[in-house]
Design an enzyme around this catalytic site. Structure first.
Site: not given
Ligand SMILES: NC(=O)c1ccc[n+]([C@@H]2O[C@H](COP(=O)([O-])OP(=O)(O)OC[C@H]3O[C@@H](n4cnc5c(N)ncnc54)[C@H](OP(=O)(O)O)[C@@H]3O)[C@@H](O)[C@H]2O)c1
Ligand SMILES: *[C@@H]1O[C@H](CO)[C@@H](O)[C@H](O)[C@H]1NC(C)=O
Ligand SMILES: *[C@@H]1O[C@H](CO)[C@@H](O)[C@H](O)[C@H]1NC(C)=O
Length: 365
Positions: A79, A83-85, A132-133, A218, A237
């Site tokens: 990533g 954000g947190i990254g 790309d995960l 999380s 879903y």
């Protein structure tokens, strides 16, 4: 923009539809909405508790300035710097690490790095590699490039930070539900592919400073009961359910790894951590009623954690050796060990998840 009832897969970058991808999420409308509502309530409950707790119990602090520089050391992280990254990368650079970042868009990520540099951080080195995960192939390619690169000749820390909540049901090119693949399965594969190098690095270092594998999990994992009949895809879903399950899978994997390291007497620690409830883009991707969009986000900005505190929470255990000696393999919240979902304590289930993951990523056992 989208209409409320549309459930089509968004196809941003990769235009061509991949075989097996599905436009309509499984489950009938009514059951889907019921499930969606239920898991939304679960998430809202836990996140609200989290924020209230945050008013009284502060995130663990790490004093970067007082810490020894890690000039020789290398971190691989998934990533980009947002954000947190963003704050994680900033702290790693402050500690003079070399950071290999797996990102999808190098120029966008470079902007994040420029911002960090603008804040006056001059130390540390960054290397971008494409990742790309949503594609196992891309994970393999990334791992290969890391291992072949000069920077990747040692890996002191692997930070599995990238994560998504996908409002839309999306089947990846590998035929897995996207949240499961991005948050869990791809990281499982990546961890396995990089593990030999991490072990080498740990062996080279001998005693003392261990190597680390860190997962941003999380607190919502509490509601992520794993059902092996709908692990890679869903029967009905619910984006949040998929997210919760993927986050529980990470914790289980940390436990499995830590055990293996102990058996092999490797100086490596694995752990999973909840960064806290933080207003980042993650919340925007959740779906219209899940994020209750703006109001909840605004509350979060006021009383949730800052991403700086989130980064501290994530890195705390890795940068505080005493913690992991005692608590390796554990799941952390706010700098403390917390008991995760019951399933994480079931050895048969852990083994089953491990075996299934190996099978799905096709690694010879
Ligand atoms: N924010 C919270 O309240 C909260 C709470 C609990 C846990 N977490 C966890 O913390 C982690 C970071 O979240 P965040 O809040 O910082 O989210 P964010 O701002 O949405 O960032 C998500 C990160 O994941 C990367 N990413 C997404 N899809 C990817 C893909 N297919 N391939 C490669 N990279 C991909 C993004 O990279 P790009 O820059 O390339 O898009 C980005 O760096 C996640 O694992 C999340 O589950 C967050
Ligand atoms: C990468 O990000 C830049 C913005 O920084 C954007 O202009 C560009 O279109 C993006 N590329 C892709 C392939 O998404
Ligand atoms: C982190 O999660 C990934 C899967 O997402 C797993 O492969 C890895 O072993 C986990 N490691 C830790 C320390 O939790």
């Amino acid at each position: 923009m989208m209409t409320t009832s549309s459930y089509t897969v968004t196809q941003p970058e990769k235009a061509s539809k991949t075989p097996g991808s599905s436009d309509s999420p499984p489950g009938n409308w009514f059951r889907r909405y019921f499930k969606r509502l239920w898991f939304f309530i679960c998430g809202a409950y836990i996140c609200t508790l989290d924020m209230i707790e945050n008013l009284f119990i502060k995130a663990p602090k790490i004093e970067i300035e007082k810490m020894e520089k890690r000039s020789e050391q290398v971190v691989v992280m998934t990533g980009g710097p947002r954000g947190i990254g963003f704050d994680i990368v900033k702290k790693l650079l402050q500690l003079d690490y070399t950071v290999i970042l797996g990102v999808r868009n190098e120029s966008a990520s470079q902007k994040g790095i420029d911002k960090i540099r603008d804040l006056g951080v001059t130390t540390g080195r960054i290397k971008f590699l494409y990742l790309d995960l949503k594609s196992l192939e891309s994970v393999r390619e990334f791992a290969k490039e890391v291992l072949a690169s000069k920077e990747g000749s040692r890996i002191d820390m692997l930070l599995n930070n990238a994560g998504i909540v996908n409002e839309y049901y999306e089947i990846t090119e590998d035929n897995f539900e996207s949240t499961f693949q991005v948050n869990y399965l791809s990281h499982f594969l990546l961890t396995n592919l990089l593990l030999p190098r991490i072990k080498e690095t740990a062996a080279k270092k001998g005693g003392g400073d261990p190597c680390h594998i860190v997962n941003t999990s999380s607190s919502t994992q509490r509601f992520g009961t794993i059902d092996f009949d709908e692990l890679e895809t869903s029967k009905v879903y619910s984006q949040l359910k998929c997210y919760y399950v993927s986050k529980l899978c990470q914790i289980i994997h940390a436990k499995m790894l830590e055990k293996k390291f102990q058996e092999e007497k490797m100086n490596i620690h694995a752990y999973a951590v909840h960064p806290g409830v933080i207003a980042t883009d993650l919340w925007e991707d959740m779906g219209r009623f899940e994020c209750m969009s703006r109001p909840y986000n605004t509350v979060m900005k006021w009383i949730g954690r800052t991403s700086d505190e989130g980064a501290n929470t994530v890195l705390h255990a890795a940068l505080t050796p005493e913690v992991l000696e005692k608590w390796g393999g554990k799941y952390f919240e706010t700098g403390k060990v917390v008991r995760p979902h019951n399933q994480a304590n079931q050895p048969e289930l852990r083994k089953k998840l491990w075996d299934r993951s190996l099978e799905l990523t096709a690694i010879p056992v």
